[in-house]
Enzyme design. Structure first.
Site, PDB file in Angstrom:
ATOM      1  N   SER A  18       0.791  -1.236   0.000  1.00 26.21           N
ATOM      2  CA  SER A  18       0.000   0.000   0.000  1.00 26.21           C
ATOM      3  C   SER A  18       0.822   1.285   0.000  1.00 26.21           C
ATOM      4  O   SER A  18       0.239   2.376  -0.019  1.00 26.21           O
ATOM      5  CB  SER A  18      -0.961   0.012   1.195  1.00 26.21           C
ATOM      6  OG  SER A  18      -2.046  -0.849   0.959  1.00 26.21           O
ATOM      7  N   LYS A  46      -0.106   3.796  -2.580  1.00 27.52           N
ATOM      8  CA  LYS A  46      -1.115   4.844  -2.406  1.00 27.52           C
ATOM      9  C   LYS A  46      -0.498   6.229  -2.215  1.00 27.52           C
ATOM     10  O   LYS A  46      -1.185   7.241  -2.372  1.00 27.52           O
ATOM     11  CB  LYS A  46      -2.034   4.496  -1.240  1.00 27.52           C
ATOM     12  CG  LYS A  46      -2.870   3.234  -1.465  1.00 27.52           C
ATOM     13  CD  LYS A  46      -3.842   3.007  -0.331  1.00 27.52           C
ATOM     14  CE  LYS A  46      -4.702   1.764  -0.557  1.00 27.52           C
ATOM     15  NZ  LYS A  46      -4.062   0.532  -0.089  1.00 27.52           N
ATOM     16  N   SER A  83      -6.059   3.147   4.807  1.00 25.64           N
ATOM     17  CA  SER A  83      -5.521   2.539   3.579  1.00 25.64           C
ATOM     18  C   SER A  83      -6.614   1.970   2.699  1.00 25.64           C
ATOM     19  O   SER A  83      -6.519   0.854   2.187  1.00 25.64           O
ATOM     20  CB  SER A  83      -4.496   1.437   3.932  1.00 25.64           C
ATOM     21  OG  SER A  83      -3.654   1.150   2.854  1.00 25.64           O
ATOM     22  N   LYS A 122       3.173   6.193   5.693  1.00 24.90           N
ATOM     23  CA  LYS A 122       2.246   5.171   5.209  1.00 24.90           C
ATOM     24  C   LYS A 122       2.717   3.779   5.570  1.00 24.90           C
ATOM     25  O   LYS A 122       3.894   3.464   5.496  1.00 24.90           O
ATOM     26  CB  LYS A 122       2.106   5.278   3.679  1.00 24.90           C
ATOM     27  CG  LYS A 122       1.027   4.372   3.082  1.00 24.90           C
ATOM     28  CD  LYS A 122      -0.358   4.914   3.347  1.00 24.90           C
ATOM     29  CE  LYS A 122      -1.460   3.953   2.915  1.00 24.90           C
ATOM     30  NZ  LYS A 122      -1.555   2.741   3.781  1.00 24.90           N
TER      31      LYS A 122
END
Length: 282
Positions: free
Chosen positions: A61, A64, A120, A229
């Protein structure tokens, strides 16, 4: 002759003491990192840690971050995006993390960025990609063009959320991810979003009430943390891209392929302290 021997002996002792004192101290300062890939750099350009940092690997992720970066190049925070059934079912069917969005809900880009970066949400990722491609294929092409423009020469995106694809999977390196984060953190809205622990949106005529909590535990564990993140898939392992400030200098770090969820946060904390210590020493 005797005095010369004594002099040589004393010189050897001094060298031995210096080596014996400095080497263990230097070794003790560098934290042990179990993640397969790691990299820490500061805004001045000093590299504080590296481990297979140029190896191409899946980053889950962390993808992202580029999704948010591309959206912020084109969208206004107050623009609205409508969630479709496809956005919701894609995330649910793939077993991805979601923000709990529902078909027909409308959100501002600002709120969808929170839905994207805190829990997320793959549903938020797909809503944004579909809207700002337009279409997900066109959006992924924008992601890859942006990567090339930023000099991310070892990065390839195949979707907007980081979920594994059956063939031609995406990849990046710790060096590229750190570089991307440095660019993304230049945007005030991005920095605000990734540094937020909890974001609530009240119920309106176009969407339900939502509460999104940041999966980045580092925010509550260390001073001066800016974000950024988390990520996880079986192929990528537990990943973390983190940033913080020490002595007025921004530090960005990347951990990829960690086998234990909790350990990525404790390792990141130690790496921030390690980099901060090196900065203090000048």
């Amino acid at each position: 002759m005797m005095s010369m021997r004594i002099g040589r002996l004393m010189g050897s002792v001094v060298v031995a003491l210096v080596v014996g004192f400095s080497s263990p101290a230097m070794a003790a300062q560098e934290p042990a990192v179990s993640a397969k890939v790691a990299y820490v750099i500061d805004s001045v350009g000093t590299v504080h840690f590296g481990k297979r940092e140029t190896k191409r690997v899946p980053v889950a992720s962390l993808v992202k971050i580029m999704t948010a970066y591309v959206v912020l190049q084109e969208a206004r925070p107050g623009d609205t995006v409508k969630v479709t059934a496809t956005d919701v079912t894609y995330a649910a069917r793939g077993g991805a993390a979601t923000a709990g969005l529902r078909k027909g809900e409308r959100f501002t880009v600002r709120d969808l960025l929170y839905a994207l970066m805190l829990p997320s949400g793959a549903d938020a990722a797909n809503a944004l990609a579909r809207h700002y491609g337009p279409g997900k294929t066109a959006f992924v092409a924008k992601m890859n063009r942006t990567a090339r423009a930023l000099g991310l020469t070892d990065t390839r995106y195949t979707n907007a959320d980081g979920m594994p694809t059956p063939a031609n999977g995406g990849y990046s390196t710790a060096v590229d991810q750190a570089k991307l984060a440095q660019h993304a953190l230049e945007n005030d809205l991005f920095t605000t979003v990734v540094g937020t622990r909890t974001h609530k949106v009240a119920k309106t005529a176009v969407h339900r009430a939502h509460t999104w909590r940041n999966t980045n535990k580092l925010l509550s564990r260390a001073d001066g943390v800016l974000g950024v993140k988390t990520g996880y898939t079986n192929a990528a392992g537990h990943c973390l891209l983190f940033a913080g400030e020490r002595d007025g200098v921004r530090i960005v770090g990347v951990l990829l392929g960690e086998s234990k969820d909790e350990r990525r946060f404790s390792t990141a904390e130690r790496l921030l302290d390690h980099a901060g210590g090196q900065l203090a020493l000048g």
